[in-house]
Design a protein around this motif. Structure first.
Motif, mmCIF file in Angstrom:
data_model
loop_
_atom_site.group_PDB
_atom_site.id
_atom_site.type_symbol
_atom_site.label_atom_id
_atom_site.label_comp_id
_atom_site.label_asym_id
_atom_site.label_seq_id
_atom_site.Cartn_x
_atom_site.Cartn_y
_atom_site.Cartn_z
ATOM 1 N N GLU A 49 -6.554 35.821 -41.839
ATOM 2 C CA GLU A 49 -6.057 34.755 -40.962
ATOM 3 C C GLU A 49 -4.625 34.342 -41.339
ATOM 4 O O GLU A 49 -3.760 34.197 -40.460
ATOM 5 C CB GLU A 49 -6.989 33.548 -41.047
ATOM 6 N N GLU A 50 -4.379 34.191 -42.660
ATOM 7 C CA GLU A 50 -3.026 33.810 -43.107
ATOM 8 C C GLU A 50 -2.003 34.874 -42.688
ATOM 9 O O GLU A 50 -0.906 34.550 -42.238
ATOM 10 C CB GLU A 50 -2.998 33.721 -44.635
ATOM 11 N N ILE A 51 -2.399 36.131 -42.850
ATOM 12 C CA ILE A 51 -1.468 37.225 -42.527
ATOM 13 C C ILE A 51 -1.172 37.242 -41.030
ATOM 14 O O ILE A 51 -0.025 37.364 -40.600
ATOM 15 C CB ILE A 51 -2.055 38.567 -43.017
ATOM 16 N N LEU A 52 -2.215 37.058 -40.232
ATOM 17 C CA LEU A 52 -2.012 37.086 -38.785
ATOM 18 C C LEU A 52 -1.120 35.931 -38.316
ATOM 19 O O LEU A 52 -0.267 36.097 -37.440
ATOM 20 C CB LEU A 52 -3.358 37.058 -38.058
ATOM 21 N N ARG A 53 -1.308 34.749 -38.932
ATOM 22 C CA ARG A 53 -0.482 33.597 -38.533
ATOM 23 C C ARG A 53 0.991 33.833 -38.886
ATOM 24 O O ARG A 53 1.889 33.459 -38.119
ATOM 25 C CB ARG A 53 -1.029 32.310 -39.146
ATOM 26 N N CYS A 54 1.246 34.480 -40.028
ATOM 27 C CA CYS A 54 2.642 34.831 -40.371
ATOM 28 C C CYS A 54 3.196 35.801 -39.332
ATOM 29 O O CYS A 54 4.331 35.662 -38.854
ATOM 30 C CB CYS A 54 2.708 35.531 -41.732
ATOM 31 N N TYR A 55 2.380 36.795 -39.008
ATOM 32 C CA TYR A 55 2.808 37.830 -38.056
ATOM 33 C C TYR A 55 3.191 37.189 -36.712
ATOM 34 O O TYR A 55 4.243 37.485 -36.139
ATOM 35 C CB TYR A 55 1.675 38.846 -37.891
ATOM 36 N N GLU A 56 2.344 36.290 -36.242
ATOM 37 C CA GLU A 56 2.594 35.635 -34.949
ATOM 38 C C GLU A 56 3.881 34.808 -34.988
ATOM 39 O O GLU A 56 4.652 34.797 -34.039
ATOM 40 C CB GLU A 56 1.420 34.724 -34.580
ATOM 41 N N ARG A 57 4.110 34.128 -36.137
ATOM 42 C CA ARG A 57 5.273 33.241 -36.237
ATOM 43 C C ARG A 57 6.588 34.029 -36.170
ATOM 44 O O ARG A 57 7.629 33.502 -35.799
ATOM 45 C CB ARG A 57 5.175 32.426 -37.544
ATOM 46 N N LEU A 58 6.528 35.323 -36.543
ATOM 47 C CA LEU A 58 7.763 36.123 -36.590
ATOM 48 C C LEU A 58 8.036 36.877 -35.291
ATOM 49 O O LEU A 58 9.009 37.633 -35.202
ATOM 50 C CB LEU A 58 7.674 37.110 -37.767
ATOM 51 N N ASP B 51 -7.915 45.118 -36.832
ATOM 52 C CA ASP B 51 -8.290 44.817 -35.443
ATOM 53 C C ASP B 51 -7.477 43.642 -34.900
ATOM 54 O O ASP B 51 -6.995 43.683 -33.769
ATOM 55 C CB ASP B 51 -9.791 44.503 -35.344
ATOM 56 N N TRP B 52 -7.317 42.604 -35.718
ATOM 57 C CA TRP B 52 -6.544 41.436 -35.264
ATOM 58 C C TRP B 52 -5.083 41.814 -35.028
ATOM 59 O O TRP B 52 -4.489 41.410 -34.024
ATOM 60 C CB TRP B 52 -6.607 40.314 -36.309
ATOM 61 N N LEU B 53 -4.511 42.578 -35.976
ATOM 62 C CA LEU B 53 -3.094 42.963 -35.816
ATOM 63 C C LEU B 53 -2.933 43.826 -34.572
ATOM 64 O O LEU B 53 -2.000 43.667 -33.787
ATOM 65 C CB LEU B 53 -2.599 43.732 -37.046
#
Ligand SMILES: Cc1cc2nc3c(=O)[nH]c(=O)nc-3n(C[C@H](O)[C@H](O)[C@H](O)COP(=O)(O)O)c2cc1C
Length: 336
Positions: free
Chosen positions: A146-155, A188-190
């Motif tokens: 979840e933390e990784i996905l939120r970083c990804y989205e923010r960028l 899957d999320w990415l």
């Protein structure tokens, strides 16, 4: 004074400082005396997972942890810059001393991923990345999907690509992060929110308990159509001079581990995914060897500490000479 002489003199003085201080003084100086960008020779241009790079040499993650200096660093002759690693929230990292030099042109660090958090990092990059003139890749880290996905989205829209770092020695519980159920959730999320090319940064295949999990993760990454594997991060070692008592080894002694990992990864992905080679690449010959083993780009970090700020330019010159010795006109002619 010429750029070369100035860089050599500065490097000699910086070597007298403890490594973390040398790094921050060096970054500050670069802001005042940025070398003019030289066009590297056409012979080294290469089509890669980041588009055409000239040269296909990147600055590895961890050098610019805030994203504030990507343009200055690009002027040192890099074809792309990896900024970060950044986490969802700011981290101050471990207590000092957290980086030491080691004999054999090596460093051992236990920085503990200090960074300003993805919010400030991405604000910095909005201002700096457009003037870098080369692709800027963000390295993101976290202790769960979840933390990784939120970083990804923010960028989103801020950088050209993202490198997912699951391999810093300071990330707790590596076993869980690499285990298939959790890793598959992340992929899957990415995949479902993918907006840019994605690389996965892996550790050297040294720990027997992690080896199988990491290689399986590489297979899952490639099977899901992801773009690239970055091999390798630092090697965990004991180091009593660090506040933590252990850290990640980088530089020349890491090179054999990188070469072994590169060969294994290439066998598994079998052309289905690009590979960035990083670990103890110091010279043009080291870089050429990595390209011949299947790398589509190389990255450097510790070479800057030992060969100085113009390490990438020196590698470019040495690669051109090595190609001429081999009777090749272009880098792509010697790729496997
Ligand atoms: C002081 C230091 C900090 C680093 N920080 C990061 C980081 O934040 N994220 C990451 O993925 N790798 C980090 N690395 C690892 C480098 O990106 C690279 O994978 C490693 O140093 C091997 O390359 P080298 O032998 O050319 O240094 C760091 C390395 C050093 C020496």
């Amino acid at each position: 004074m010429s750029t070369l002489l100035l860089a050599q003199a500065t490097h000699r003085l910086l070597k007298l400082l403890p490594p973390e201080e040398a790094h921050s003084v060096g970054l500050r100086l670069l802001r005042y005396a940025r070398p003019s960008r030289l066009g590297p020779p056409d012979s080294l241009a290469l089509k890669t997972w980041l588009g055409e790079l000239q040269p296909p040499i990147g600055l590895a993650a961890g050098f610019d942890k805030t994203g504030a200096c990507v343009a200055e660093l690009a002027s040192l002759g890099f074809g792309y810059i990896v900024a970060g690693s950044v986490t969802l929230r700011p981290r101050s990292g471990n207590r000092k001393p957290r980086i030491v030099r080691r004999r054999g042109e090596a460093l051992v660090n236990a920085m503990g991923l200090p960074n300003p958090g993805v919010e400030a990092f991405s604000t910095n990059l909005v201002g700096t990345a457009p003037s870098a003139g080369v692709p800027v890749v963000a390295s993101i880290a976290g202790s769960n999907p979840e933390e990784i996905l939120r970083c990804y989205e923010r960028l989103r829209g801020v950088v050209s690509a993202v490198e997912v770092n699951l391999s810093s020695p300071s990330l707790e519980d590596a076993q869980r992060i690499w285990s298939e159920p959790e890793f598959k959730i992340l992929v899957d999320w990415l995949d479902s929110s993918k907006w840019c090319p994605l690389a996965l940064k892996i550790p050297p295949l040294a720990r027997e308990d992690l080896r199988k999990l990491v290689l399986r993760a590489v297979e899952v990454w490639a099977d899901n159509g992801m773009d690239c594997i970055t091999a390798v991060n630092t090697l965990p070692v004991k180091e009593e001079r660090l506040s933590t008592g252990f850290g990640g080894l980088s530089g020349r002694p890491l090179n054999p581990y990188m070469v072994e990992t590169l060969k294994e990864v290439r066998r598994i992905v079998d052309g289905g995914c690009a590979i960035n080679a990083v670990g103890g690449i110091f010279t043009g010959d080291d870089a050429i060897r990595a390209f011949r083993l299947g790398a589509s780009t190389v990255q450097i970090y510790t070479a800057l500490a030992y060969r100085g700020p113009l390490a990438a330019r020196k590698i470019v010159t040495e690669m051109s000479r090595a190609l001429a010795r081999m009777g090749a006109h272009r880098l792509e002619e010697i790729l496997p």
